[in-house]
Design a protein around this motif. Structure first.
Motif, PDB file in Angstrom:
ATOM      1  N   ASN A 134       0.824  -1.206   0.000  1.00  0.00           N
ATOM      2  CA  ASN A 134       0.000   0.000   0.000  1.00  0.00           C
ATOM      3  C   ASN A 134       0.865   1.266   0.000  1.00  0.00           C
ATOM      4  OD1 ASN A 134      -2.422   1.434   0.038  1.00  0.00           O
ATOM      5  ND2 ASN A 134      -2.502   1.480   2.266  1.00  0.00           N
ATOM      6  N   VAL A 135       1.713   1.394  -1.009  1.00  0.00           N
ATOM      7  CA  VAL A 135       2.659   2.505  -1.046  1.00  0.00           C
ATOM      8  C   VAL A 135       1.945   3.837  -1.266  1.00  0.00           C
ATOM      9  CG1 VAL A 135       4.608   1.109  -1.832  1.00  0.00           C
ATOM     10  CG2 VAL A 135       3.068   2.149  -3.520  1.00  0.00           C
ATOM     11  N   THR A 136       2.563   4.907  -0.804  1.00  0.00           N
ATOM     12  CA  THR A 136       2.074   6.271  -0.999  1.00  0.00           C
ATOM     13  C   THR A 136       3.163   7.066  -1.717  1.00  0.00           C
ATOM     14  OG1 THR A 136       2.956   7.199   1.061  1.00  0.00           O
ATOM     15  CG2 THR A 136       0.830   6.062   1.185  1.00  0.00           C
ATOM     16  N   GLN A 137       2.817   8.260  -2.161  1.00  0.00           N
ATOM     17  CA  GLN A 137       3.798   9.095  -2.837  1.00  0.00           C
ATOM     18  C   GLN A 137       4.953   9.486  -1.917  1.00  0.00           C
ATOM     19  OE1 GLN A 137       1.006  12.067  -4.721  1.00  0.00           O
ATOM     20  NE2 GLN A 137       2.211  11.534  -6.537  1.00  0.00           N
ATOM     21  N   LYS A 138       4.692   9.515  -0.614  1.00  0.00           N
ATOM     22  CA  LYS A 138       5.761   9.831   0.337  1.00  0.00           C
ATOM     23  C   LYS A 138       6.829   8.740   0.383  1.00  0.00           C
ATOM     24  CE  LYS A 138       2.967  12.726   3.420  1.00  0.00           C
ATOM     25  NZ  LYS A 138       2.450  12.908   4.811  1.00  0.00           N
ATOM     26  N   ASP A 139       6.494   7.547  -0.096  1.00  0.00           N
ATOM     27  CA  ASP A 139       7.472   6.457  -0.105  1.00  0.00           C
ATOM     28  C   ASP A 139       8.474   6.578  -1.255  1.00  0.00           C
ATOM     29  OD1 ASP A 139       6.290   5.172   2.120  1.00  0.00           O
ATOM     30  OD2 ASP A 139       4.797   4.224   0.815  1.00  0.00           O
ATOM     31  N   THR A 140       8.203   7.440  -2.217  1.00  0.00           N
ATOM     32  CA  THR A 140       9.141   7.638  -3.336  1.00  0.00           C
ATOM     33  C   THR A 140      10.516   8.040  -2.809  1.00  0.00           C
ATOM     34  OG1 THR A 140       7.430   8.281  -4.915  1.00  0.00           O
ATOM     35  CG2 THR A 140       9.652   9.086  -5.341  1.00  0.00           C
ATOM     36  N   GLY A 141      11.563   7.438  -3.381  1.00  0.00           N
ATOM     37  CA  GLY A 141      12.910   7.829  -2.976  1.00  0.00           C
ATOM     38  C   GLY A 141      13.888   6.676  -2.969  1.00  0.00           C
TER      39      GLY A 141
END
Length: 278
Positions: free
Chosen positions: A111-118
């Motif tokens: 359940n990834v979110t955009q905050k997990d980008t990196g």
């Protein structure tokens, strides 16, 4: 640690079934002398789906796997660590409750979110007490929304110009144009402006008549606008052309004139006959 067999939630990638995920983990755990690397599967993922940070080329089974958020691992950004001999998975300060480390060091994000980008870094304590490190990045994208399309004039005279504009609230997208359900093949009369948001045709020709759409896309999704009809008027065959109008007016006037002359001639003949009788 056992793989979860819970059903997938909406938006999660279907290939993360327990059996296939286990096959991936076993296959990529084979010992090799190549450098340890980590692959994001997939590297671009839709928000709400799952992603696997898959470890390749382990030369041996380490004592401990450490996963960190970012490229500079320290205690403050540790997600979790896994002690292989004890089969113990311990959460760190950066753990969100959605991450799981597997026995070969691979990390599953749910359940990834955009905050997990990196960027993420795997640090390993080897049997020799040496350390090894490998980093990886992935990107989380929102699903695009349906764009809209507007045209400067939907009915255009041949050889005039027309502009079609594509509107979208999404960012980080690509824009493509569709003509009669197929990708538009640009001609020398067509120009794209503002990163493909505006399509200008000059001069327009009869073959430009048809349905136009714009399509927006990012690495995980795409949407097309509703079609808009563009009609091109061919002045050479128009019933409202000046030549046609002049011809009709002249014909009517000519007929009226002949009728008037005919009526006047008959009236004169009648009067003359009456005089002769008298």
């Amino acid at each position: 640690m056992e793989l979860s067999s819970a059903p997938l939630h909406k938006g999660q990638l279907p290939w993360f079934s327990s059996s296939l995920l286990a096959s991936l983990l076993i296959y990529w755990s084979s010992p090799t002398t190549a450098q340890v690397t980590v692959e994001a599967v997939p590297p671009h993922v839709a928000e709400g789906a799952n992603i696997l940070l898959l470890v390749h080329n382990l030369p041996e089974t380490p004592q401990v796997f450490y996963w960190h958020k970012g490229e500079n691992p320290d205690n403050s950004n540790e997600i979790a660590h896994f002690i292989v001999s004890a089969n113990i998975n311990t959460s760190g300060p950066a753990h969100s409750g959605r991450e799981t480390i597997y026995p070969n060091g691979s990390l599953l994000f749910q359940n990834v979110t955009q905050k997990d980008t990196g960027a993420y870094t795997l640090q390993m304590l080897m049997q020799s007490y040496d350390t090894m490190k490998a980093s990886v990045q992935f990107h989380v994208h929102q699903l695009v929304t349906t764009p809209s399309i507007q045209v400067s004039n939907s009915i255009v005279k041949e050889f005039d110009s027309v502009s079609l504009s594509c509107f979208s609230n999404d960012t980080g997208i690509s824009i493509h144009w569709i003509f009669n359900g197929q990708n538009l093949r640009l001609t020398h009369r067509m120009k794209l402006h503002w990163t493909n948001k505006i399509l200008r045709i000059f001069p327009v020709k009869r073959e430009d008549t048809g349905k136009y759409q714009c399509e927006v896309s990012n690495p995980v999704s795409s949407k097309r606008s509703d079609p808009i009809q563009l009609d091109i008027i061919d002045l050479g065959s128009s019933d409202n052309s000046p030549n046609e109008v002049d011809h009709v007016v002249y014909t009517v006037l000519n007929i009226n004139s002949q009728t008037h002359k005919l009526q006047s001639s008959r009236a004169t003949e009648t009067v003359y006959s009456e005089v002769q009788k008298k």
